[in-house]
Scaffold this active site. Sequence first.
Site, PDB file in Angstrom:
ATOM      1  N   HIS A  87       0.827  -1.207   0.000  1.00 30.99           N
ATOM      2  CA  HIS A  87       0.000   0.000   0.000  1.00 30.99           C
ATOM      3  C   HIS A  87       0.863   1.259   0.000  1.00 30.99           C
ATOM      4  O   HIS A  87       0.581   2.223  -0.728  1.00 30.99           O
ATOM      5  CB  HIS A  87      -0.920   0.008   1.226  1.00 30.99           C
ATOM      6  CG  HIS A  87      -2.114  -0.871   1.079  1.00 30.99           C
ATOM      7  ND1 HIS A  87      -3.103  -0.938   2.037  1.00 30.99           N
ATOM      8  CD2 HIS A  87      -2.503  -1.720   0.095  1.00 30.99           C
ATOM      9  CE1 HIS A  87      -4.029  -1.787   1.644  1.00 30.99           C
ATOM     10  NE2 HIS A  87      -3.688  -2.285   0.476  1.00 30.99           N
ATOM     11  N   TYR A  97      -9.670   4.578   2.967  1.00 27.63           N
ATOM     12  CA  TYR A  97     -10.222   3.426   3.673  1.00 27.63           C
ATOM     13  C   TYR A  97     -11.735   3.512   3.900  1.00 27.63           C
ATOM     14  O   TYR A  97     -12.430   2.491   3.762  1.00 27.63           O
ATOM     15  CB  TYR A  97      -9.481   3.197   4.991  1.00 27.63           C
ATOM     16  CG  TYR A  97      -8.172   2.474   4.795  1.00 27.63           C
ATOM     17  CD1 TYR A  97      -8.115   1.088   4.767  1.00 27.63           C
ATOM     18  CD2 TYR A  97      -6.988   3.176   4.611  1.00 27.63           C
ATOM     19  CE1 TYR A  97      -6.923   0.416   4.568  1.00 27.63           C
ATOM     20  CE2 TYR A  97      -5.783   2.517   4.412  1.00 27.63           C
ATOM     21  CZ  TYR A  97      -5.753   1.135   4.389  1.00 27.63           C
ATOM     22  OH  TYR A  97      -4.567   0.469   4.181  1.00 27.63           O
ATOM     23  N   GLU A 139       1.259   1.835   7.767  1.00 24.58           N
ATOM     24  CA  GLU A 139       1.615   2.647   6.601  1.00 24.58           C
ATOM     25  C   GLU A 139       2.138   4.012   7.017  1.00 24.58           C
ATOM     26  O   GLU A 139       3.069   4.546   6.379  1.00 24.58           O
ATOM     27  CB  GLU A 139       0.409   2.763   5.678  1.00 24.58           C
ATOM     28  CG  GLU A 139       0.092   1.440   4.976  1.00 24.58           C
ATOM     29  CD  GLU A 139      -1.364   1.289   4.560  1.00 24.58           C
ATOM     30  OE1 GLU A 139      -2.069   2.319   4.451  1.00 24.58           O
ATOM     31  OE2 GLU A 139      -1.813   0.142   4.363  1.00 24.58           O
ATOM     32  N   SER A 210      11.811  -5.290  -8.097  1.00 25.28           N
ATOM     33  CA  SER A 210      12.899  -5.354  -7.124  1.00 25.28           C
ATOM     34  C   SER A 210      14.087  -4.536  -7.607  1.00 25.28           C
ATOM     35  O   SER A 210      14.389  -4.498  -8.808  1.00 25.28           O
ATOM     36  CB  SER A 210      13.347  -6.805  -6.915  1.00 25.28           C
ATOM     37  OG  SER A 210      12.323  -7.581  -6.348  1.00 25.28           O
ATOM     38  N   VAL A 396       6.832 -12.643  -2.390  1.00 26.01           N
ATOM     39  CA  VAL A 396       5.756 -13.177  -3.212  1.00 26.01           C
ATOM     40  C   VAL A 396       5.458 -12.215  -4.345  1.00 26.01           C
ATOM     41  O   VAL A 396       5.240 -11.028  -4.115  1.00 26.01           O
ATOM     42  CB  VAL A 396       4.475 -13.401  -2.364  1.00 26.01           C
ATOM     43  CG1 VAL A 396       3.366 -13.991  -3.222  1.00 26.01           C
ATOM     44  CG2 VAL A 396       4.781 -14.319  -1.186  1.00 26.01           C
ATOM     45  N   GLY A 398       3.043 -10.576  -7.122  1.00 23.07           N
ATOM     46  CA  GLY A 398       1.601 -10.399  -7.310  1.00 23.07           C
ATOM     47  C   GLY A 398       0.835 -10.358  -6.012  1.00 23.07           C
ATOM     48  O   GLY A 398       1.388 -10.182  -4.928  1.00 23.07           O
TER      49      GLY A 398
END
Length: 406
Positions: A87, A97, A139, A210, A396, A398
């Site tokens: 996020h 939110y 966050e 990355s 991970v 996706g």
Amino acid sequence: MLSESSAAVVTATLPVVRAHADQITGRFYARMFAAHPELLDLFNRGNQATGRQQAALAASVVAYAGHLTGTDGAAWSAVLERIAHKHASLGITPGQYPLVGRHLMAAVGEVLGAAVTPEVAAAWDEVYWLMACELVAREARLYTTAGVAGDGAVWRDWRVVAVTPEATDTVSFTLVPTDGGPVPGFVPGQYVSVAVDLDGGLGRQIRQYSLSGSPDADHWRITVKRVRGTGGIPDGLVSTALHEHVRPGDTLRLSPPFGEVSAVPGTGPLLLVSAGIGLTPAMSALQHLAATAPDRPVVLAHADRDAAAHAHRTQLVDLHARLPRLRLRLWYETPTAAGDALPPAAEVTRGRIDPELIPLSPDTHVHLCGPLPFMNQVRGGLLRRGVPAERIAYEVFGPGMLPGGS
């Protein structure tokens, strides 16, 4: 904590919500995008089209409810941290939110109908806001650490100074800030978001890549594999745009580095296991270790289609010279073609990676990166060989959940 009355309601209704979770999240996205089409710029359209995004949200909400009610023993903090980093890399703000919550709860009502009594609605609204508040807090911390405001303004312009072919359908982009300011450091294993404005009225799309270079360099490097569609799935929008249109001198908008997974965990022997483009954090880790801990024992176990598809392959020669205790173990599905030179010290096996054949020390720390089935296979094999779960770090790709349920 979930209130006692809500916990009872959520526990009783969790099986029904779980059974209809994909329908709920599918309806949620349809509602939200119809009301707020500008939010399409924040979501991967490919994952929307395949249903992966909907499935990931459904799994997250259901798992969090199970965590609150004690029916799911997953290490939820790790999942929350991964979501918060993602996020933050997108510039998600606290003000978004309430909008998400409103459409999510409306979707629950539309799918489950009369079963959603005021008590059920209130209980699941409480679940959502407990999860939202945890994410907002995490966050906010990430934005502060990155030195950016929590108002979505995470983007900075970077100039492309080099475009380097690395392998079949794979190139690296070397970047420096257009404002001439400092290049932030990062932890090997972290990624940046890249925002690209697409042609054809498709708007902006964001992808994470990355950082594949040294954390101490005066530039950043990302390595991008072009995603070619198969089986009716279209080509990757952003990777195709980067490959076809970005040249030296162009400008890209990047976020600060984020990502909760370090590719250099621990201090003892290190095992880096990768497949395909999952090699990129390992390359950053090797360059970092060559500069800071050249005597650390390291094994790189990498799987690829063939030598021509193996990105950064030629750089392993230099890294092996700088890391005398680096061992290279490679698996290629097809034979090496003439002219595809390999690092002299590499041990190469034909076929797919076999976790039983990966060199392993009793006190090894592990970093995995690659497609989810690959990581599940390797992680399972390493666990069977006695590597403790807490010593296996993984990234991970996706929107999938973490492998192995932890």
